[in-house]
Design an enzyme around this catalytic site. Structure first.
Site, PDB file in Angstrom:
ATOM      1  N   ASP A  33       0.856  -1.181   0.000  1.00  0.00           N
ATOM      2  CA  ASP A  33       0.000   0.000   0.000  1.00  0.00           C
ATOM      3  C   ASP A  33       0.900   1.242   0.000  1.00  0.00           C
ATOM      4  OD1 ASP A  33      -3.224   0.482   1.046  1.00  0.00           O
ATOM      5  OD2 ASP A  33      -1.827   2.187   1.071  1.00  0.00           O
ATOM      6  N   ASN A  91     -12.672  -3.866   2.744  1.00  0.00           N
ATOM      7  CA  ASN A  91     -13.685  -2.810   2.766  1.00  0.00           C
ATOM      8  C   ASN A  91     -14.600  -3.016   1.571  1.00  0.00           C
ATOM      9  OD1 ASN A  91     -12.547  -1.515   5.038  1.00  0.00           O
ATOM     10  ND2 ASN A  91     -11.030  -0.507   3.724  1.00  0.00           N
ATOM     11  N   GLU A  99     -12.622   2.594  -1.070  1.00  0.00           N
ATOM     12  CA  GLU A  99     -12.263   3.747  -1.908  1.00  0.00           C
ATOM     13  C   GLU A  99     -11.973   3.343  -3.348  1.00  0.00           C
ATOM     14  OE1 GLU A  99      -9.015   5.672   0.046  1.00  0.00           O
ATOM     15  OE2 GLU A  99     -10.213   6.181   1.812  1.00  0.00           O
ATOM     16  N   VAL A 100     -11.315   2.205  -3.513  1.00  0.00           N
ATOM     17  CA  VAL A 100     -10.929   1.783  -4.868  1.00  0.00           C
ATOM     18  C   VAL A 100     -11.879   0.670  -5.312  1.00  0.00           C
ATOM     19  CG1 VAL A 100      -9.102   0.819  -6.302  1.00  0.00           C
ATOM     20  CG2 VAL A 100      -8.522   2.388  -4.429  1.00  0.00           C
ATOM     21  N   HIS A 104     -10.189  -5.907  -3.364  1.00  0.00           N
ATOM     22  CA  HIS A 104      -8.865  -6.079  -2.769  1.00  0.00           C
ATOM     23  C   HIS A 104      -9.002  -6.444  -1.303  1.00  0.00           C
ATOM     24  CE1 HIS A 104     -10.022  -1.836  -2.428  1.00  0.00           C
ATOM     25  NE2 HIS A 104      -9.382  -1.801  -1.272  1.00  0.00           N
ATOM     26  N   HIS A 106      -6.752  -6.109   2.230  1.00  0.00           N
ATOM     27  CA  HIS A 106      -5.583  -5.549   2.919  1.00  0.00           C
ATOM     28  C   HIS A 106      -5.021  -6.636   3.841  1.00  0.00           C
ATOM     29  CE1 HIS A 106      -6.715  -1.128   2.342  1.00  0.00           C
ATOM     30  NE2 HIS A 106      -7.862  -1.733   2.065  1.00  0.00           N
TER      31      HIS A 106
HETATM   32  P1  5GP Z   1      -9.929   0.828   0.365  1.00  0.00           P
HETATM   33  O1  5GP Z   1     -10.406   1.941   1.242  1.00  0.00           O
HETATM   34  O2  5GP Z   1     -10.507   0.925  -1.024  1.00  0.00           O
HETATM   35  O3  5GP Z   1     -10.100  -0.511   0.995  1.00  0.00           O
HETATM   36  O4  5GP Z   1      -8.372   1.021   0.278  1.00  0.00           O
HETATM   37  C1  5GP Z   1      -7.674   1.426  -0.849  1.00  0.00           C
HETATM   38  C2  5GP Z   1      -6.197   1.409  -0.501  1.00  0.00           C
HETATM   39  O5  5GP Z   1      -5.484   1.596  -1.680  1.00  0.00           O
HETATM   40  C3  5GP Z   1      -5.762   2.511   0.472  1.00  0.00           C
HETATM   41  O6  5GP Z   1      -5.150   1.919   1.599  1.00  0.00           O
HETATM   42  C4  5GP Z   1      -4.780   3.348  -0.343  1.00  0.00           C
HETATM   43  O7  5GP Z   1      -3.697   3.821   0.415  1.00  0.00           O
HETATM   44  C5  5GP Z   1      -4.341   2.378  -1.424  1.00  0.00           C
HETATM   45  N1  5GP Z   1      -3.992   2.991  -2.700  1.00  0.00           N
HETATM   46  C6  5GP Z   1      -4.741   3.860  -3.406  1.00  0.00           C
HETATM   47  N2  5GP Z   1      -4.122   4.190  -4.556  1.00  0.00           N
HETATM   48  C7  5GP Z   1      -2.958   3.487  -4.565  1.00  0.00           C
HETATM   49  C8  5GP Z   1      -1.897   3.418  -5.511  1.00  0.00           C
HETATM   50  O8  5GP Z   1      -1.872   4.039  -6.566  1.00  0.00           O
HETATM   51  N3  5GP Z   1      -0.848   2.596  -5.186  1.00  0.00           N
HETATM   52  C9  5GP Z   1      -0.818   1.871  -4.016  1.00  0.00           C
HETATM   53  N4  5GP Z   1       0.236   1.096  -3.824  1.00  0.00           N
HETATM   54  N5  5GP Z   1      -1.822   1.918  -3.116  1.00  0.00           N
HETATM   55  C10 5GP Z   1      -2.877   2.720  -3.398  1.00  0.00           C
END
Ligand code: 5GP
Length: 119
Positions: A33, A91, A99-100, A104, A106
């Site tokens: 991350d 999430n 967010e993405v 995925h 973590h």
């Molecule tokens: P979510 O809230 O969707 O579960 O978490 C998305 C995660 O993706 C966050 O922890 C954020 O820091 C990580 N993230 C977002 N954009 C990038 C990226 O371009 N590269 C990497 N390595 N991590 C990312």
């Protein structure tokens, strides 16, 4: 929700955006991350186009689900955190804080992760 082929993880998968890769096979990619919340903070993603855990669990093949699950466990072992323990987090959707919009998981570890849910 339809899959957005321009989401940031899709762009990492197609090589448009670099990542700090920790694991890859034909079904799965894992990378650090870019904003780590613990000493170990790895994101594991399927290569298939799935928006979320909800989408993946409903629509991925048995082979994709098996490969993903096996890969998550293997990555944690390869990172050396299986003995000390770790947390998996997926999430999912707006209330889950996703967010993405590419499924995925973590992997958090390397130190005690803390309370299960805060705030
Ligand atoms: P979510 O809230 O969707 O579960 O978490 C998305 C995660 O993706 C966050 O922890 C954020 O820091 C990580 N993230 C977002 N954009 C990038 C990226 O371009 N590269 C990497 N390595 N991590 C990312």
């Amino acid at each position: 929700m339809a899959y957005d082929p321009d989401n940031i993880f899709a762009r990492i998968l197609n090589g448009e955006i670099p990542c700090d890769k920790v694991y890859e096979d034909d079904q799965v990619l894992a990378f650090n991350d870019h904003n780590p919340q613990r000493p170990v903070h790895v994101l594991v993603i399927p290569k298939g186009e799935y928006v979320s855990f909800d989408d993946f669990s409903a629509n991925a093949s048995e082979a994709e689900i098996a490969a993903f699950t096996r890969a998550v466990g293997r990555i944690a072992r390869d990172l050396g955190i299986a003995e000390t323990g770790y947390r998996l987090l997926a999430n999912t959707g707006p209330h889950g804080g996703q967010e993405v919009p590419h499924y995925h998981v973590h992997i958090f570890g390397g130190a005690p992760v803390g309370p299960m849910v805060s705030g």
